[in-house]
Design a protein around this motif. Structure first.
Motif: not given
Length: 136
Positions: A37-39, A74-75, A77-78, A80, A122-123, A126
């Protein structure tokens, strides 16, 4: 088992349907930078099998293994929730996949794919999952 530099190298015989061959492959782990995604700078320890020509192949028994590793990174890092946490949350509501998804305004296939780590939320999704967790 062959060894290299004091490390035991794992080998395994696979039938490679794409090439129509069966041969011995050597296990390889590589730290790679991947994008989800965005990362675009996630460091992931990916798993491959090297054939006799030196070509790297995804695991024949679990072709989505490296994708799942990227999703997990990813999760993390975010910040999530993990697929297991989302599944546990849904199960704590005693809702089926479809009832849980309906209550959140999501398609049941989306919830199922996220719980099975075949899709990353996605955000907005989440936030929906966390709102359920805050209500319990």
């Amino acid at each position: 088992m062959p060894s290299q530099g004091g490390f035991i190298m794992t080998t395994k015989r696979f039938c490679n349907e794409e090439l129509g061959t069966t041969e011995l492959y050597t296990e390889v782990w590589l730290t790679e930078t991947v994008r989800v995604k965005d990362v675009d700078d996630l460091l992931v320890e990916n798993h491959y099998w090297r054939d006799s020509d030196g070509e790297l192949w995804n695991d024949f028994d679990d072709p989505m293994e490296n994708v799942k590793r990227a999703f997990d990174a990813y999760r993390t890092r975010k910040g999530y929730m993990s697929p297991a946490e989302i599944r546990n949350l849904r199960e704590s509501t005693d809702f089926s996949d479809s009832r849980f998804a309906d209550a959140l305004g999501l398609a049941s296939s989306i919830v199922s794919e996220i719980e099975q780590n075949r899709r990353v939320q996605d955000e907005h999704q989440e936030d929906l999952f966390r709102s359920v967790g805050n209500d319990c």
